[in-house]
Design a protein around this motif. Sequence first.
Motif: not given
Length: 692
Positions: A383-386, A408-410, A490-492, A518-520
């Motif tokens: 996950n992004g959180s990892d 932002g959100y992390h 940077y949280d990308e 992450g994500k995409a």
Amino acid sequence: MIAAIVQARMGSSRLPGKTLMDVAGRPLLGHLVDRARRIPGLDAVVIATTDRPADRAILNFAAAEGVPVWAGSEDDVLDRFHQAAERFGVAVVVRVTPDCPLLDPDVAGLVLRHFLDAGGRLDYASNTQPPTFPDGQDTEVFSAAALARAWREARLPSEREHVTPYIWKHPDRFRLANVRHAEDLSALRWTVDEAADLEFVRTVYARLGAGRVFGMDDVLALLRREPALLEINRSLTRNEGYARSLRADGAAAVGPGDPSMETTPRPLVRSEEYFARAEKVIPSATQTFSKGHTQFVRGVAPLFLQRADGSHVWDVDGNEYIDFPLALGPIVLGHNDPDVTAAVRAQLADGVALSLPHPLEVEVSELLTEVIPCAEMVRFGKNGSDATSGAVRVARAYTGRERLAACGYHGWQDWYIGATTRNRGVPAAVRELTHLFTYNDLASLRKLFDVYPGQIAAVILEPVGVVEPAGTFLQDVATLTRANGAVLIYDEVVTSFRVALGGAQEHYGVTPDLACVGKAMANGFPVSAVVGRRDLMQVFDEIFFSFTFGGEVLSLAAAKATITKLRQGEVIPHLWKQGRKLQDGYNALAAGLGLAARTRCIGLPPRTVLTFTDARGQDSLAMKSLFQQEVVRRGILNAGGFNLCYRHDDTDVARTLEACRAALGVLAEALTADDVEGRLRGPVIQPVFRRA
Ligand SMILES: Cc1ncc(COP(=O)(O)O)c(C=O)c1O
């Protein structure tokens, strides 16, 4: 071949022999055949009658008219249809019936076009689920394959006798759609079941001319001129109460600019059934707040989705939507991308979880170092959180400091979520170490360095969220962070592989020390990564960042296929192009309705966000809810913005803007009437985070 199959027999419990009864010098069946032959896009009309002696009259009629005919079982009409379709090589069946002698070929054609335009993504389309056209315009269109499946599987007498119930009762097995008229006209009865109906139809033909095929609008105009005609068969009107309540629904929600036809949701029965079960076994009834029931207008938006393909999704009740949440961002190529699916299938045959590292770990790491500016080394998470938590731990270990500055959100881990209003369960000692600063406000970050000199390990921020960086904000943050000996992260998670292949750092030309992606990255498969400067990444050797499913190979196979495709260069420009059309189109519609101060589409085109503000300039969840309600009703799944994928084509964009036009019209009217909440059919959606 696309053929109308007309079921016809002489038997009828209420009006025996009606099929060949005379209306203006021609049998009912003749009128229907004349009309069916004019359905745009149709290749042929076929009659399916029975092998009973009484139906020889129908065989004779067919022979005289030169209409192909099939004679089969009287009771098993499903079998009769299936045999007729097989006999004449019909691939797409249009089902119309002779008790509808006022059928408008263009209405039937509309249903057929809806089915064909779906390009194989539908098994069945009709204008009867629920009905909004006059009773007597009923048209169902289905594939021969769906018919064959129903023929094989349907068991109940009602399913055999009425041909299609097995299909439309099973949205889990068939992909269904409904074509709806903007105004609910279902209380009008133009079908022939009883003597009074026949009289009504004869009167209409007498008024409008026997020799021509007049349309639905002609009949509506006649009824407006001579409302007394409605009295002829009024007492037979079925479901008057239901029709009235549907009319009331329609009046409440159909506003200016409504497209004349819309795809309407089938009732969300299965959504509610699953929700009732979920509530018993799943806290919040969801794994992810942003996908949960508080984020969508209950009773209007679906609660569970069944499947997805390209840019579309289908809910568990069989409704189809253009998908804009895109699973909260991971879908960048489109659902079920053929290249990704092929890569995953191939890997599946070779194993999912192996006991030693797999070559894909190396290959995908190398790919990331080639496409992301700051990436010299790579570690994967799920996950992004990892990724954000791994990066923060590296920064703390590297600097020997404990405090963090975040913007932002992390993600869900203690170090970040403790700083939000959802901080229950996070120890105070942890909460105290994370300090939030404000985007585009360098002074708010400087203040943190001033208050905690030499104590801040890292500055972690989303380089761009819904607001673009003002002036040199990103460069200034980088300079300030490094001047204070902190690590720039940077949280990308959202921006990587979406705003540019290498993320916002590539787009804005500012390179961080570490980045979280992450994500995409794998078009929906669960994988994330921390990437960055070699000396920092080598700290992973000393900290603990290790889990069973790190390096899970299906996701890595998907990541390799996704990044390879993105690298070919077509996808991201497509996201920008289609996103810009939506953004500009939305803002123009809002301006045209005088709503420019109340709602806007902001952000970078590959991922935009809709803002809704009340008269005092405060965020309005009620307005957001009403907009969402109105677009969802028109087949657009929207959680407050547009994520774009490679499969969002021009038709999707046009349909979405058409739905936005209608929804903004409803919103404008509701604002004028000061009645936004009154127009909602469900509760206002909720924020995930309460305001502090
Ligand atoms: C910017 C950002 N960072 C981190 C995360 C956390 O990612 P995940 O939900 O995959 O743990 C998200 C999730 O939405 C995000 O938007």
